[in-house]
Design a protein around this motif. Structure first.
Motif, short mmCIF file in Angstrom:
data_model
loop_
_atom_site.label_atom_id
_atom_site.label_comp_id
_atom_site.label_asym_id
_atom_site.label_seq_id
_atom_site.Cartn_x
_atom_site.Cartn_y
_atom_site.Cartn_z
N LYS A 21 -1.87 13.65 27.80
CA LYS A 21 -3.31 13.89 28.01
C LYS A 21 -3.80 15.07 27.19
N GLN A 22 -3.06 16.16 27.19
CA GLN A 22 -3.50 17.34 26.45
C GLN A 22 -3.54 17.08 24.95
N SER A 23 -2.52 16.41 24.43
CA SER A 23 -2.51 16.09 22.99
C SER A 23 -3.69 15.20 22.62
N LEU A 24 -3.95 14.22 23.46
CA LEU A 24 -5.09 13.32 23.23
C LEU A 24 -6.39 14.10 23.26
N PHE A 25 -6.53 14.96 24.25
CA PHE A 25 -7.75 15.75 24.37
C PHE A 25 -7.95 16.67 23.17
N LEU A 26 -6.89 17.36 22.76
CA LEU A 26 -7.01 18.27 21.62
C LEU A 26 -7.38 17.52 20.34
N ARG A 27 -6.86 16.31 20.18
CA ARG A 27 -7.23 15.52 19.01
C ARG A 27 -8.71 15.15 19.05
N VAL A 28 -9.17 14.69 20.21
CA VAL A 28 -10.58 14.31 20.38
C VAL A 28 -11.48 15.52 20.12
N LEU A 29 -11.10 16.67 20.67
CA LEU A 29 -11.90 17.88 20.50
C LEU A 29 -11.96 18.29 19.04
N SER A 81 -9.14 11.66 34.88
CA SER A 81 -7.80 11.23 35.28
C SER A 81 -7.21 10.27 34.26
N LEU A 82 -5.93 10.02 34.40
CA LEU A 82 -5.27 9.01 33.57
C LEU A 82 -5.95 7.65 33.77
N GLY A 112 -9.34 0.93 27.67
CA GLY A 112 -8.86 -0.43 27.78
C GLY A 112 -7.36 -0.55 27.53
N LEU A 113 -6.67 0.57 27.47
CA LEU A 113 -5.23 0.58 27.19
C LEU A 113 -4.46 0.97 28.45
N GLY A 114 -3.22 0.52 28.53
CA GLY A 114 -2.32 0.97 29.57
C GLY A 114 -1.76 2.33 29.23
N LYS A 115 -1.12 2.97 30.21
CA LYS A 115 -0.57 4.30 30.01
C LYS A 115 0.40 4.33 28.84
N GLY A 116 1.31 3.35 28.77
CA GLY A 116 2.30 3.34 27.70
C GLY A 116 1.68 3.24 26.33
N SER A 117 0.67 2.39 26.18
CA SER A 117 0.00 2.24 24.87
C SER A 117 -0.79 3.49 24.53
N LEU A 118 -1.49 4.03 25.52
CA LEU A 118 -2.34 5.21 25.28
C LEU A 118 -1.49 6.41 24.88
N ALA A 122 -15.36 9.91 27.98
CA ALA A 122 -14.83 10.17 29.33
C ALA A 122 -14.60 11.66 29.55
N PHE A 123 -13.96 12.30 28.59
CA PHE A 123 -13.72 13.75 28.71
C PHE A 123 -15.05 14.51 28.73
N TRP A 124 -15.99 14.09 27.91
CA TRP A 124 -17.27 14.79 27.82
C TRP A 124 -18.02 14.68 29.14
N ASP A 125 -17.97 13.52 29.77
CA ASP A 125 -18.70 13.33 31.03
C ASP A 125 -18.08 14.07 32.20
N LYS A 126 -16.73 14.14 32.24
CA LYS A 126 -16.07 14.67 33.44
C LYS A 126 -15.30 15.97 33.20
#
Length: 196
Positions: A51-59, A29-30, A38-44, A19-23
């Motif tokens: 969002k930034q922590s998730l992105f930095l981990r993925v990167l 967006s959230l 497939g997760l809700g905001k709370g689970s994700l 998702a990050f790679w495509d957009k």
């Protein structure tokens, strides 16, 4: 006591990375992240932070996977020059041009966020330094094998190869014809890694 996770973490991270790679970071967006994972905001966010922590981990995981792949190429390649050539040409072999148009997640991110996000700039510097180091080893090996001119400085040559490849990635991202990109990549290699 926290409940055990009820999802496949690797699958979620892979979907989020796509998702990050495509957009891009800002364009994702959230809702995009929840839909992809497939997760809700709370689970994700409970599992991965904001969002930034998730992105930095993925990167970071993307960069580490690329580093492992490049090191494996160097270990398995018949010739050192093959590693340098594959690094430059590999993205442009898809005749549809889709791979080139998608670009590189790190390069895309560096262009989007390096000026505004210190963590991204630091990660890009770290990852590109690691890539340059492996390419320099490939150049040294190719020099020993007689495939690249011995007069070249391996570190400078590696950085020039990286810079040239990144330029091609940008051109691919904007939709340059794959055949033209391939020709440009061959010309780049002929200029940067001449044989003895």
């Amino acid at each position: 006591m926290p409940r055990p996770r009820q999802f496949d973490e690797e699958r979620v991270l892979s979907a989020v990375r796509a998702a990050f790679w495509d957009k891009g970071y800002a364009g994702t967006s959230l809702e995009d992240l929840m839909s992809a994972s497939g997760l809700g905001k709370g689970s994700l966010y409970g599992a991965f932070g904001d969002k930034q922590s998730l992105f930095l981990r993925v990167l970071r995981e993307y960069d580490e996977a690329n580093d492992r792949m490049l090191r494996a190429w160097l270990e398995k390649a018949d010739r050192g020059v093959d590693v340098v050539r594959e690094f430059v040409l590999g993205s442009f072999r898809d005749p549809s041009g889709e791979h080139a148009r998608r670009g590189c997640l790190l390069a895309n991110t560096a262009m989007e966020l390096s000026a505004s996000t210190a963590e991204v700039a630091a990660e890009a510097r770290r990852s590109y330094a690691a890539t340059s180091a492996v390419l320099a080893e490939a150049v040294k090996r190719a020099q020993r094998e007689g495939d690249i001119a011995a007069r070249l400085d391996p570190d400078l040559t590696a950085r020039a190869v990286l810079a040239g490849q990144l330029g091609l990635v940008v051109l691919g991202r904007i939709g340059q014809d794959p055949a033209v990109l391939s020709t440009m990549a061959e010309a780049l290699l002929a200029g940067l890694i001449p044989a003895n």
